[in-house]
Motif scaffolding. Sequence first.
Motif, PDB file in Angstrom:
ATOM      1  N   PHE A 147       8.611  10.128   5.853  1.00 39.14           N
ATOM      2  CA  PHE A 147      10.073  10.158   5.867  1.00 39.14           C
ATOM      3  C   PHE A 147      10.638   9.468   7.107  1.00 39.14           C
ATOM      4  N   VAL A 150      11.147   5.845   6.639  1.00 43.03           N
ATOM      5  CA  VAL A 150      12.338   5.472   5.872  1.00 43.03           C
ATOM      6  C   VAL A 150      13.539   5.371   6.799  1.00 43.03           C
ATOM      7  N   VAL A 162      17.189  10.169   0.261  1.00 45.48           N
ATOM      8  CA  VAL A 162      15.882  10.712  -0.129  1.00 45.48           C
ATOM      9  C   VAL A 162      15.900  12.236  -0.071  1.00 45.48           C
ATOM     10  N   THR A 165      18.116  13.626  -2.921  1.00 46.97           N
ATOM     11  CA  THR A 165      17.445  13.468  -4.215  1.00 46.97           C
ATOM     12  C   THR A 165      16.306  14.469  -4.356  1.00 46.97           C
ATOM     13  N   ASP A 186      12.689  17.504   7.482  1.00 46.13           N
ATOM     14  CA  ASP A 186      12.158  17.077   6.187  1.00 46.13           C
ATOM     15  C   ASP A 186      11.197  18.129   5.635  1.00 46.13           C
ATOM     16  N   LEU A 215       9.526  11.880  -5.758  1.00 47.40           N
ATOM     17  CA  LEU A 215       9.493  10.986  -4.596  1.00 47.40           C
ATOM     18  C   LEU A 215       9.083   9.579  -4.979  1.00 47.40           C
ATOM     19  N   THR A 218      12.003   7.482  -6.044  1.00 49.18           N
ATOM     20  CA  THR A 218      12.994   7.056  -5.052  1.00 49.18           C
ATOM     21  C   THR A 218      12.797   5.605  -4.634  1.00 49.18           C
ATOM     22  N   PHE A 220      10.771   4.626  -2.284  1.00 49.82           N
ATOM     23  CA  PHE A 220      10.305   4.575  -0.895  1.00 49.82           C
ATOM     24  C   PHE A 220       8.886   5.130  -0.801  1.00 49.82           C
TER      25      PHE A 220
END
Length: 485
Positions: A147, A150, A162, A165, A186, A215, A218, A220
């Motif tokens: 994370f 990102v 992210v 979502t 996160d 995930l 997404t 990513f």
Amino acid sequence: MGLAGTVLLDHATGAILSLSFLYIFAAAVAVWCLGERLGLILSIIAILVSSVLKHFDFVAMAHDGHRIGLGAEAWNTFARILSIVLVGIVVDGLRIALALERWRASHDGLTGALNKAAFQERAGVMVRQAREQGRALVLAYMDLDGFKGVNDRHGHSAGDRVLRTFAGEAARQIRGADLFARVGGDEFVALMAVRSCEEGDQVAEMLHGRLTNILRETGFAVTCSMGALVSSSEMVHLDDGGLELADTLMYEVKRSGKNALRIARGGSLEARLHVAYPPIVDDDMADILARIDPPKEEDPVERPALPKQSFFSPAPRPIDEEKRQSAVDASGILHASQDPELQDIVAAGARLFKAPIAALSIVDHDRQWFAARVGLDAQETSRAVSFCAHAILSPSELLVVPDAMQDVRFSGNPLVQSDPSIRFYAGVPIIGSNGQPLGALCVIDRKPRMEELPLQELSALANRAATKIAAIQAKAGGTDLALAS
């Protein structure tokens, strides 16, 4: 009831005495309880009914020389309505503001998930309910791998998307009565009630699989590491370190490569932690918990490793699981009666390895189902504890586990820790012609096996089993032929 009572009281007191303050109070209560629109509609109806009744009172008074014009009556009615509307708007604004503050006090502003304080408060209620109903609980601790990358590469707005979502979709994957919260940047936690610990293993495995798919969609490079503590409700003590234990399980995933799941049974994990980290004389509880769960700013690699026998790792779902499951469904084996030829093949595998247990396992949605078996009483088990679910992850290879107690994937598995007490496992995947694995032909022993093994002969038996499955499918009208790896 308040509005109707006010109208009746107003009529009973006559046209001279004004009860406007009661109308305002009743309208405020109606708006607070029923909402702005419905509360105001009912209040306006009450005023109109009252005005009609007052009009007849004024007509009766006119005979005694007391006259009031229709214009004055209309103005009085309008003034009452206007006053009530203004009061209703103010009251509704206060109601919304109070509800928003209450929501903010218990929820994370970015994701809408519960915050840690609200989670712990509601979790206590949920644990008590589970104890009354004799249910088990699953406490899952989740961390998003990658994370930070990102945020660094795509900006914090992308990271926020992210998180939103993930939290939104994850909350939809669990039932409304279960709990889901954000407890860190996160990091998230979920508490779910289940009928048994065996079902809890499967629920944890299913949740991790669904979160992984969320995930992946997404776009990513973000994955999910998850630790799940499965326990009977009598053994759950959230205030005494339950979250810390689940967090420690999650860090075991981080330690071994991320993007995986570790499951532990509550009682066994706590007992083994007590042996691994015995209490120190004169240490307070904070010091003891700090040894189990060091502060977040420390490097997670520095955390002491948990005993391997305290947890296990369910096999992740293949990326093309939907196609694989379609191949299983099309094979017809799940609906076929117990086949003597398949039973003979499985028995031959047991004799070949001089093993007490052998099976032809078909890996279904949430279970492994035994099309034939020797030395096993159960017709099926949860997919979460299945060795064969690991075997199908590498369709072109055999899976051999010489000693399950020494393998981090299986050492804490209920099938290792209790009946049938698996120590040795060898499995050959059975593959459909479209390349999708249906399951595995496996042999199992209750003791470690380190010697040279007749794996080629086991593969030959798997070919015979695959040919028979293909015949069953053809008889059922299917077209996908099964082949052994």
